[in-house]
Design an enzyme around this catalytic site. Structure first.
Site, PDB file in Angstrom:
ATOM      1  N   LYS A  89      -5.644  18.250 -34.406  1.00  0.00           N
ATOM      2  CA  LYS A  89      -5.183  18.899 -35.638  1.00  0.00           C
ATOM      3  C   LYS A  89      -4.253  20.087 -35.392  1.00  0.00           C
ATOM      4  O   LYS A  89      -3.396  20.387 -36.205  1.00  0.00           O
ATOM      5  CB  LYS A  89      -6.375  19.344 -36.476  1.00  0.00           C
ATOM      6  CG  LYS A  89      -7.059  18.178 -37.183  1.00  0.00           C
ATOM      7  CD  LYS A  89      -8.048  18.665 -38.223  1.00  0.00           C
ATOM      8  CE  LYS A  89      -8.586  17.514 -39.050  1.00  0.00           C
ATOM      9  NZ  LYS A  89      -9.502  16.664 -38.268  1.00  0.00           N
ATOM     10  N   GLU A 111      -6.779  23.241 -47.769  1.00  0.00           N
ATOM     11  CA  GLU A 111      -8.097  22.821 -48.226  1.00  0.00           C
ATOM     12  C   GLU A 111      -8.775  22.173 -47.036  1.00  0.00           C
ATOM     13  O   GLU A 111      -8.122  21.714 -46.103  1.00  0.00           O
ATOM     14  CB  GLU A 111      -7.996  21.846 -49.386  1.00  0.00           C
ATOM     15  CG  GLU A 111      -7.874  20.385 -48.979  1.00  0.00           C
ATOM     16  CD  GLU A 111      -6.467  19.993 -48.570  1.00  0.00           C
ATOM     17  OE1 GLU A 111      -5.521  20.424 -49.250  1.00  0.00           O
ATOM     18  OE2 GLU A 111      -6.312  19.257 -47.580  1.00  0.00           O
ATOM     19  N   SER A 378      -9.221  11.613 -30.152  1.00  0.00           N
ATOM     20  CA  SER A 378      -8.715  12.666 -31.036  1.00  0.00           C
ATOM     21  C   SER A 378      -9.425  14.007 -30.891  1.00  0.00           C
ATOM     22  O   SER A 378      -8.833  15.050 -31.149  1.00  0.00           O
ATOM     23  CB  SER A 378      -8.781  12.198 -32.487  1.00  0.00           C
ATOM     24  OG  SER A 378     -10.104  11.797 -32.828  1.00  0.00           O
TER      25      SER A 378
HETATM   26  C1  LIG Z   1      -9.928  15.377 -38.601  1.00  0.00           C
HETATM   27  C2  LIG Z   1     -10.198  14.514 -37.463  1.00  0.00           C
HETATM   28  C3  LIG Z   1      -9.914  13.125 -37.491  1.00  0.00           C
HETATM   29  C4  LIG Z   1      -9.416  12.422 -38.720  1.00  0.00           C
HETATM   30  O1  LIG Z   1      -8.161  12.818 -39.174  1.00  0.00           O
HETATM   31  P1  LIG Z   1      -6.874  11.912 -38.991  1.00  0.00           P
HETATM   32  O2  LIG Z   1      -5.870  12.550 -39.878  1.00  0.00           O
HETATM   33  O3  LIG Z   1      -7.242  10.522 -39.428  1.00  0.00           O
HETATM   34  O4  LIG Z   1      -6.508  11.938 -37.570  1.00  0.00           O
HETATM   35  C5  LIG Z   1     -10.149  12.379 -36.356  1.00  0.00           C
HETATM   36  N1  LIG Z   1     -10.650  12.937 -35.237  1.00  0.00           N
HETATM   37  C6  LIG Z   1     -10.954  14.250 -35.177  1.00  0.00           C
HETATM   38  C7  LIG Z   1     -11.511  14.795 -33.909  1.00  0.00           C
HETATM   39  C8  LIG Z   1     -10.727  15.079 -36.268  1.00  0.00           C
HETATM   40  O5  LIG Z   1     -11.032  16.382 -36.199  1.00  0.00           O
END
Ligand SMILES: *Cc1c(COP(=O)(O)O)cnc(C)c1O
Length: 392
Positions: A89, A111, A378
Site C-alpha cells: 500500500k 477512508e 502483498s
Molecule cells: C489492503 C491489502 C490487500 C488488498 O488490497 P488490493 O488493493 O486488492 O491489493 C492485499 N494484501 C494486503 C497485505 C493488504 O494490506
C-alpha cells in the site's frame, strides 16, 4: 488500445459517477496527474522515496521448498511484504502524497476499513508533515484498535463514522462529503484501483512498479517470461500492480484470487467478480455485491484487506474480456495458505496474500508439464497473528 479511454472507461466499466461539484475537481486532478507523470522531477522524487523510504526494489525470491512440494510449479515470490509498513500500500500513498504536494494541498483525507490504508496514509503524512484525517466506520474503530493507535501515533486524526452499517462504505461516503466541502486545501488519497477516474488509472500506475520490477528480475533469472501471475484481489491494487506490466505479453496467464469467506454459496464473502453484478460504488461502475434492490451488501473475509464489496473496474474488464481469470479461496483455505508458506519458507504471509498461496496447489494440479509462477506476496502476517491464533 490503451486503457482506460479518456473518460476513464475500461470497456463498460469505470467512469465517473459523482455529483456535479466533484466533476471539476476530478478533471483538475487528472490534469495535474498527467502533467506530473510527464515531469521527470516528479518521477525522480517518487523513485527516491520508493527506494529510500519504502525499501524498493523488493526481492523476487525463488521459493524452492514450496516449489518442490508443488512439484509442477516453480514459484517466485514478489516480496512486497518486505516494504516499510509491511505491505504494497505504501507505493500508492507515496505517489499520491507527492502529487498532493505538487498541487499545494496541505490537508490529506482518506477512508479506511481495516485500517491498513489509513496507516499507510498516516505514514506518508508524517513523512511530509501534512495534516491527515482518516474516516473509519465506528465498528471498525473498535475491531481494529491497534491500527487506530498506529495512526494516532503518527499524528493522524481518526474520525469514527456512526452512520449506516458503521463500516467501510459509510466511511467512504463521509470522506467524499469532506472532500466536497474542503476542496481548496484537501487531497483525497484512495487506497486501491477503485473510485472515480482518474483514481483507478493513477493507483495502477503507482503500483505498477511491482510488475515492472518483477518482469525485469524474472527475465534476468529465467531468460524468459513467466507462465502465470498470481495475486489476491480486494480492490485489486497489488494484483493490477503486478499484472499491468505483462498486459501485452499474451502468453502470460493472470489469475486473481478473491476471498470466498465462509463460502460462495453463503452471503458472507467478498467475491465481487464471482458473485456480484454491475453496479456503481465509490464513483465508478464495476462488479458489486448487492441485493435485489441494488443495496450494497456487507462483504466478509477473514482477511480484513479483502473485505470490500466491490472491485476495481479494470479487473472486471479483464475478467469480461478473458485477459485474466478470477478464482476464489475461502477463510479456511487462507489459514492453510499461511501454514504452508510459514512452514516451507519461513515467511509468514498476510492473510490477504495467503489466499493466493492457497490457490497454488490447485494451480499445480491444473497445469501440464512444469510451469513458472510469479506470486505477489502483498504483505506480511504480523498484523494477523491475533486472528491466526484463533484458528489454530
Ligand atoms: C489492503 C491489502 C490487500 C488488498 O488490497 P488490493 O488493493 O486488492 O491489493 C492485499 N494484501 C494486503 C497485505 C493488504 O494490506
Amino acid at each position: 488500445m490503451a486503457f482506460p479511454d479518456k473518460h476513464g472507461h475500461f470497456g463498460d466499466f469505470g467512469g465517473r459517477f459523482v455529483p456535479e461539484t466533484l466533476m471539476t475537481l476530478l478533471v483538475d486532478l487528472e490534469k495535474e496527474y498527467r502533467r506530473a507523470m510527464k515531469d521527470p522531477s516528479f518521477r525522480k522524487e517518487f523513485r527516491f522515496y520508493l527506494s529510500n523510504f519504502a525499501g524498493r526494489p523488493t526481492a523476487l525470491y525463488h521459493a524452492e521448498r514450496l516449489s518442490a512440494r508443488l512439484k509442477t510449479l516453480k514459484v517466485y515470490l514478489k516480496r512486497e511484504d518486505l516494504l516499510h509498513t509491511g505491505a504494497h500500500k505504501i507505493n500508492n500513498t507515496l505517489g499520491q502524497i507527492i502529487l498532493a504536494r505538487r498541487m499545494k494541498k496541505t490537508r490529506i483525507i482518506a477512508e479506511t476499513g481495516a485500517g491498513q490504508h489509513g496507516v499507510a496514509t498516516a505514514t506518508v503524512c508524517a513523512l511530509f508533515g501534512l495534516k491527515c484525517v482518516v474516516y473509519m466506520g465506528a465498528e471498525d474503530v473498535e475491531r481494529q484498535a491497534l491500527n487506530v493507535v498506529r495512526m494516532r501515533l503518527m499524528g493522524a486524526e481518526v474520525i469514527p463514522v456512526q452512520s449506516g452499517s458503521r463500516t467501510l462504505k459509510d466511511a467512504m461516503n463521509e470522506a467524499i462529503r469532506d472532500w466536497v466541502t474542503n476542496v481548496e486545501n484537501t487531497f483525497y488519497i484512495i487506497g486501491s484501483v477503485a473510485g472515480p477516474h482518474p483514481y483507478p488509472l493513477m493507483v495502477r500506475e503507482f503500483q505498477s512498479v511491482i510488475g515492472e520490477e518483477a518482469r525485469r528480475q524474472f527475465l534476468k533469472k529465467e531468460k524468459r517470461l513467466p507462465d502465470y501471475l498470481l495475486a489476491c484481489v480486494g480492490g485489486g491494487s497489488n494484483a493490477m500492480g503486478l499484472f499491468h506490466a505483462f498486459y501485452g505479453d499474451k502468453k502470460v496467464k493472470m489469475v486473481g484470487v478473491e476471498a470466498a469467506g465462509h463460502g460462495l454459496s453463503t452471503k458472507a464473502h467478498s467475491a465481487a467478480i464471482a458473485r456480484g453484478c454491475p453496479g456503481v460504488l465509490h464513483g465508478s461502475k464495476s462488479a458489486l455485491l448487492q441485493d435485489d434492490d441494488g443495496q450494497v451488501l456487507i462483504a466478509h473475509s477473514v482477511a480484513a484487506g479483502l473485505d470490500y464489496p466491490g472491485v476495481g473496474p479494470e479487473h472486471y474488464f479483464y475478467s469480461k474480456t478473458g485477459r485474466a481469470e478470477y478464482v476464489a479461496v475461502d477463510d479456511q483455505g487462507a489459514i492453510e495458505g499461511v501454514r504452508i508458506l510459514s512452514a516451507t519458507e519461513g515467511i509468514i504471509p498476510a492473510l490477504e496474500s495467503a489466499h493466493a498461496i492457497a490457490y497454488l496447489p490447485k494451480l499445480a494440479r491444473r497445469v501440464k508439464g512444469k510451469k513458472t509462477v510469479i506470486l505477489c506476496l502483498s504483505g506480511r502476517g504480523d498484523k494477523d497473528m491475533g486472528t491466526i491464533k484463533e484458528f489454530i
